[in-house]
Each structure stands twice: as C-alpha cells, then as structure tokens.
Design an enzyme around this catalytic site. Structure first.
Site, PDB file in Angstrom:
ATOM      1  CD  GLU A 178      -3.119  -0.950   2.142  1.00  0.00           C
ATOM      2  OE1 GLU A 178      -2.887  -0.319   3.183  1.00  0.00           O
ATOM      3  OE2 GLU A 178      -4.207  -1.507   1.922  1.00  0.00           O
ATOM      4  CD  GLU A 379      -4.212  -5.938   2.531  1.00  0.00           C
ATOM      5  OE1 GLU A 379      -4.996  -5.157   3.101  1.00  0.00           O
ATOM      6  OE2 GLU A 379      -2.976  -5.840   2.610  1.00  0.00           O
TER       7      GLU A 379
HETATM    8  P1  P53 Z   1      -7.120  -2.687   9.478  1.00  0.00           P
HETATM    9  C1  P53 Z   1      -5.618   1.946   6.020  1.00  0.00           C
HETATM   10  C2  P53 Z   1      -6.435   2.064   4.928  1.00  0.00           C
HETATM   11  C3  P53 Z   1      -6.601   0.979   4.095  1.00  0.00           C
HETATM   12  C4  P53 Z   1      -5.939  -0.199   4.327  1.00  0.00           C
HETATM   13  O1  P53 Z   1      -6.855  -2.665   7.915  1.00  0.00           O
HETATM   14  C5  P53 Z   1      -5.086  -0.302   5.404  1.00  0.00           C
HETATM   15  C6  P53 Z   1      -4.941   0.769   6.251  1.00  0.00           C
HETATM   16  C7  P53 Z   1      -4.103   0.650   7.452  1.00  0.00           C
HETATM   17  O2  P53 Z   1      -4.918   0.480   8.549  1.00  0.00           O
HETATM   18  O3  P53 Z   1      -4.353  -1.388   5.653  1.00  0.00           O
HETATM   19  C8  P53 Z   1      -4.466  -2.592   4.945  1.00  0.00           C
HETATM   20  O4  P53 Z   1      -6.259  -3.754  10.041  1.00  0.00           O
HETATM   21  C9  P53 Z   1      -3.187  -3.283   5.252  1.00  0.00           C
HETATM   22  C10 P53 Z   1      -3.318  -4.383   6.270  1.00  0.00           C
HETATM   23  C11 P53 Z   1      -4.479  -4.079   7.180  1.00  0.00           C
HETATM   24  C12 P53 Z   1      -5.744  -4.097   6.356  1.00  0.00           C
HETATM   25  O5  P53 Z   1      -5.672  -3.159   5.318  1.00  0.00           O
HETATM   26  O6  P53 Z   1      -6.742  -1.331   9.956  1.00  0.00           O
HETATM   27  O7  P53 Z   1      -2.424  -3.693   4.154  1.00  0.00           O
HETATM   28  O8  P53 Z   1      -2.095  -4.505   6.932  1.00  0.00           O
HETATM   29  O9  P53 Z   1      -4.579  -4.928   8.270  1.00  0.00           O
HETATM   30  C13 P53 Z   1      -6.997  -3.813   7.150  1.00  0.00           C
HETATM   31  O10 P53 Z   1      -8.563  -3.007   9.651  1.00  0.00           O
END
Ligand code: P53
Length: 482
Positions: A178, A379
């Site tokens: 990201e 993801e």
């Molecule tokens: P969490 C911010 C915005 C979009 C994706 O996020 C993000 C983040 C960081 O918080 O992270 C990605 O755990 C990332 C993962 C993360 C997942 O999205 O905040 O690549 O490490 O866990 C979900 O709910």
C-alpha cells in the site's frame, strides 16, 4: 447463488502480514520494527507510536496470534479450505534486525524456509510482500526512514537476500505494501508504517508533503532496483507493486466535483503510475515542481525506474472514496484526506468503512484501462466483531454476505469485462492484529483466534461459518456462492 467459474489456475486464498500475526517479536535474533512500538487503539482511539518500547504498555504485535509457533496447524487449516495461494510478508527485522547490517540473520531466513515448505506441502503458492508496515525501528530512528537515500541500498540488500534464498520456493512477490497510502501525509500512523517517517510536532503541511514525495521517490527507486535484480535471479519471478485502490467518485455531477475526483485520482495513482510506467506522470511532476518540493531525483534514478517496472498490479480493495469540492477546491487539493466525504448511498462497517461491492468491479475496470497489466486482488474483507459460542462455533453471516457480494462483482469483471485477474486473497484469513487500530476484536478471519484487545485468551483456533462457505467457493472455482 450461482456465480461464474473463474479461469483455470485462478489463485484463491487469503492474505496476512508478518507483524500482524507472527508474534515472537524478539525471538531468534529478530530486531525491533516500527510495528513493535505501536500500542493498542480502538475504533475511536488511534494507536500511540511510543519512543521505543515502554514497559507496562500494551503492544499487540509483540505476541500477536503467535503464528511463529502455530504456523503448521494454521497452514493446515488453510489447506483444508482449499487455498491455492497464501499471502504473507517477510519481517524485514528477522532477516536484518537493525536494517543496516551487511550479513543476514540465518535463524530468520530459516523460519521462512520452513514456512514456505509447509505451504508447498499442500500445493499452496506463497505470495510474498517484502515490506509490509514493518520497517526496522533502527532505520526509523537513526536514518529518518525513507527520507534518507541510504534506505534504498538497505532495502535492495534485503530484497536480494530474499530473492536468492527463496528463488525456488516463491514465484509471486510484491515490494511495498500500500505504498500509495502515504498520500494522506497528515496521518502519522500511515507515514510511520509506510515510510518510517516520524514527523516532529508543529511541522506544516508543505514540509510533510515534501518529505512524503522524497520518501516515495526513494521507495519507488528501491522497488525498481529490486524488481530488476529479482528478474536476474529468477526470470520466472512475477514481481508486482501493491496499492490500496479506491475508485474516486464525485459527490455531485458538478464540474468542480468531477475535476476534484480526477485530481485526487491522479495524485493517488502516481505511485502505481511510476511502478508500471517507469516515469513520473505529468500531473504530479508539475505539482511537485509548482510547490517547490524539488526532491532529490538523479538521472540514474530515472534509468532505474524505467528498468524496473512491475509485472502485475496487486491491490487491496476495501471501499470507494467520495469527494466534494465544498470541502476543497480542485486547485487547492493537498492532503487527499481533506477532500473525502461520506457517500450517502452506502452502509458502513462498525469502524466506519464504507461497504461498496460494485466499487470492486469499477476498480478492476479502471486499473485495467490505466495499466494494461494483470491484476491481483491481494486484500479485501470486512473487519467485524464476532461472537464465539460456548461450543466454539462462530456465526458470521455478515462476513459471508460481504465476501459473496464482492466475489460476485469480481467475477463479473473477469467474465463480462475481460479483466485479466490472477487471484483473490481476502485479508486476514485468520484473525490477527488490526494494522490501523491494533485490535484483535476487529476480525476478518475464516478462522477465529481466541484472544481479545487486552491480550487475553487461549489462542485456540476454531472455524467460523465462513470457513465452510469459502471452502465451497474455492472447490467450485467461484461458481457456488450460496
Ligand atoms: P485494518 C488503512 C487504509 C486501508 C488499508 O486494515 C489499510 C490501512 C491501514 O490500517 O491497511 C491494509 O487492520 C493493510 C493491512 C491491514 C488491512 O488493510 O486497519 O495492508 O495490513 O490490516 C486492514 O482493519
């Protein structure tokens, strides 16, 4: 519900990242990473980034779900779901504990050898991110993270060691997780995790944005040099970039809103534009120039960018973005975060993330039109509170519903729109520590892990209802979505 069958070889699976599940934060020579100085937060309270590890504070990544010692059982459960691919990252600090050493830590390398062997035992293809929010803390404190050109060499050394060691065990790679998230340069968490930058109090927007563009440039060069080396080490490697994609919508059809959405997208897509095209897009080059940021960009850097373009575009998809020129005029857009408004047509998760399955199909179409490269959804998923019943079962129809709707849109993009898609790896296939909040109770998994936000629990694993549902989806190659 009947879906479309995906092409042969489609990589169904799931995704995680080292610091969010491994634990064992200081075992077998592992060094401290930036994730190790982040406390637990909540849906409303941000994580604190402390100055080193302070005794008595709750650092959820230190132990996480102890995948380091449970990986055999966990991979077995993923194999039971029929996973074809498993995305994780290599903790940089297991391989180079401080980040600037000349020689790698053998015990760290050995752990990933064993993990990848375990995956292959079940025919699961590892998909590996090199830098996923876990930069060595030493590089943050002593070097200022990626604002320092020396980090290019340290990253490339780390990449080279991994590529050589796992040459015959890993085919699919990504460089920086990201990387585009740092376009929200006022978000201290994203700056620390993405680029290892800790801003000093009182720094203004201009200074922060200049630092962000400098760091992004060094990361993009580091990525390109790594891609080039990787292809030399094994020409069969598929090395991608990884962005957090979110299609941008104007709140109204007014020209100002439409133009704002375009400008937003140009600045956000700058990162993947450079990764894919090997050069800066005009819009962002002009923007940097006009603001007098003048990052250190050499002729050699430009050659490196051209020679190290990526093979595919990996991306996370959680939600779309809606912008309004009532908040920021198109010509005044700096911190992208400031332009965002709520989309009145969408529902939100308990953490306020908008739920927009059609946005995934739109994303797949946009990215295909922009890049003409294979895409990889690495993801996607719903963070939700789950309840484990006395008999160990977890009923999570909301998660199944979310995933079903997204898969449906993904399948339409592949079958009806002709998108070239490598696979689908939903996030947090086993419950893990949330990156954004540090919580365990923001759960994404098909596999429940008994641990709460306070760090209490037995770590016992159990299958949620979504486990059996996803198994059927994979078995039918996407056709059976009931
Ligand atoms: P969490 C911010 C915005 C979009 C994706 O996020 C993000 C983040 C960081 O918080 O992270 C990605 O755990 C990332 C993962 C993360 C997942 O999205 O905040 O690549 O490490 O866990 C979900 O709910």
């Amino acid at each position: 519900m009947t879906g479309y069958t995906m092409p042969k070889g489609f990589l169904w699976g799931g995704a995680v990242a080292a610091h969010q599940l491994e634990g064992a934060w200081n075992e077998d020579g592992k060094g401290m990473s930036v994730a190790d100085v982040m406390t637990v937060g909540s849906a409303t309270k941000p994580r604190e980034i402390t100055n080193g590890v302070i005794p008595g504070k709750n650092y959820p990544n230190h132990d996480a779900i102890d995948f380091y010692h449970h990986y055999k059982g966990d991979i077995k459960l993923m194999a039971e779901m029929g996973f074809k691919a498993f995305r994780t990252s290599i903790a940089w600090t297991r391989i180079f504990p401080k980040g600037d050493e000349k020689e790698p830590n053998e015990a760290g390398l050995k752990f990933y050898d064993d993990l990848f062997d375990e995956c292959h035992k079940y025919g699961i293809e590892p998909v590996i991110t090199l830098s996923h929010f876990e930069i060595p803390y030493h590089l943050v404190k002593e070097y200022g993270g990626f604002t320092n050109r020396k980090l290019i060499d340290y990253f490339v050394r780390f990449a080279r060691v991994c590529f050589k060691r796992y040459k015959n065990k890993v085919k699919y790679w990504m460089t920086f997780n990201e990387i585009d998230n740092q376009s929200s340069f006022n978000n201290d968490f994203l700056m620390a995790t993405n680029s290892g930058i800790l801003f000093k109090n009182g720094m203004g927007d201009k200074e922060k944005e200049a630092a962000m563009y400098q760091a992004a440039h060094y990361e993009l060069v580091a990525s390109a040099l790594a891609v080039k080396e990787g292809h030399k080490i094994n020409p069969d490697f598929q090395i991608g970039c990884m962005i957090n994609y979110s299609p941008v919508r104007p709140l109204t059809p007014s020209s100002d809103d439409v133009l704002l959405a375009d400008k937003f997208e140009q600045r956000r897509d700058f990162f993947s534009d450079v990764h894919v095209n090997g050069e800066y897009p005009n819009a962002v080059e002009d923007y940097i120039e006009r603001n007098g940021y003048r990052p250190d960009i050499t002729e050699e850097d430009k050659i490196a960018l051209k020679e190290g373009t990526v093979d595919y575009v990996g991306f996370s998809y959680y939600q779309s973005t809606t912008v309004s020129s009532k908040k920021v005029k198109p010509d005044e857009l700096t911190d992208l975060q400031e332009a965002i408004v709520e989309n009145p047509t969408l529902q939100r998760s308990d953490w306020g993330w908008e739920i927009d399955p059609e946005g995934l199909r739109i994303s797949l179409n946009h990215l295909t039109d922009r890049y003409h490269k294979p895409l990889f959804i690495v993801e996607n998923g719903l963070g939700a509170y789950d309840k484990r019943e006395a008999d160990g079962s977890v009923h999570d129809p909301y998660r199944i519903d979310y995933l079903r709707k997204h898969i449906e849109q993904m399948e339409k993009a592949v079958v009806l729109d002709g998108v070239d898609l490598m696979g689908y790896l939903p996030w947090g296939c086993i419950d893990l520590v949330s990156a954004g909040t540090g919580q365990m109770d923001k759960r994404y998994g098909f596999i429940y892990v008994d641990k709460n936000d306070k760090g209490e629990g037995t770590l016992e694993r159990s299958k949620k209802d979504s486990f059996d549902w996803y198994k059927k989806v994979i078995e039918s190659n996407g056709k059976d979505l009931d």
